[in-house]
Design a protein around this motif. Structure first.
Motif, short mmCIF file in Angstrom:
data_model
loop_
_atom_site.label_atom_id
_atom_site.label_comp_id
_atom_site.label_asym_id
_atom_site.label_seq_id
_atom_site.Cartn_x
_atom_site.Cartn_y
_atom_site.Cartn_z
N UNK A 32 0.83 -1.20 0.00
CA UNK A 32 0.00 0.00 0.00
C UNK A 32 0.87 1.26 0.00
N UNK A 33 1.98 1.22 0.72
CA UNK A 33 2.91 2.35 0.74
C UNK A 33 3.49 2.58 -0.66
N UNK A 34 3.81 1.50 -1.35
CA UNK A 34 4.31 1.61 -2.73
C UNK A 34 3.25 2.24 -3.62
N UNK A 35 1.99 1.88 -3.39
CA UNK A 35 0.90 2.47 -4.18
C UNK A 35 0.81 3.98 -3.95
N UNK A 36 1.05 4.41 -2.71
CA UNK A 36 1.07 5.86 -2.44
C UNK A 36 2.24 6.53 -3.15
N UNK A 37 3.39 5.83 -3.23
CA UNK A 37 4.53 6.38 -3.97
C UNK A 37 4.19 6.54 -5.45
N UNK A 38 3.55 5.54 -6.03
CA UNK A 38 3.15 5.60 -7.44
C UNK A 38 2.16 6.76 -7.65
N UNK A 39 1.23 6.91 -6.72
CA UNK A 39 0.26 8.01 -6.76
C UNK A 39 0.99 9.35 -6.86
N UNK A 40 1.98 9.57 -5.96
CA UNK A 40 2.67 10.86 -5.91
C UNK A 40 3.54 11.09 -7.14
#
Length: 153
Positions: A32-40
């Protein structure tokens, strides 16, 4: 005194349960943290399709006194192209970055984050700092932000 002891015990047990829950779901939290990185990264690249692909649908945003729901990546990307990436640059925005991302709830397929992010201008000066909540879900194997609530305009 008894009331204090009961409150204290409940608080400790709740924190132990939350810590255990988080420990049990470290892989989900990392993904999920990686998904937030991709989002940003997609957001800062001003890439509507990549930003839309970083989300899960329906996608919900609570901000500026409104609730907005996008039902598809296509709908979200069209809005980003015509609104988000037009309005934000007019405010002086150039890019954003996470300051904090704290897990508040975690399960196999969903992680809640209490976050703080900053917006910057092209001179890398802070133009705003905002608290927010992000709910990142796994749907059909894809981790993506499904709901956001922030105090950002």
């Amino acid at each position: 005194m008894v009331k204090f002891v009961i409150t204290f015990v409940i608080s400790v047990l709740t924190n132990v349960a939350l810590a255990q829950d988080i420990d049990d779901h470290k892989q989900s939290i990392n993904e999920a943290m990686q998904a937030l990185d991709v989002f940003m990264v997609a957001f800062n690249a001003r890439d509507p399709e990549a930003w839309a692909a970083s989300l899960n649908y329906p996608h919900v945003r609570f901000a500026s006194g409104t609730v907005t729901v996008w039902n598809s990546a296509r709908e979200f990307a069209e809005n980003a192209r015509s609104r988000s990436f037009v309005v934000l640059p007019r405010s002086g925005w150039d890019h954003s970055d996470w300051l904090t991302r704290e897990v508040s709830l975690a399960s196999k397929n969903k992680v809640h984050f209490a976050t703080t992010f900053q917006r910057f201008n092209s001179a890398n000066e802070v133009i705003g700092t905002y608290s927010s909540l992000y709910i990142v879900t796994r749907i059909d194997g894809h981790w993506g932000t499904q709901a956001r609530s922030s105090l950002a305009p």
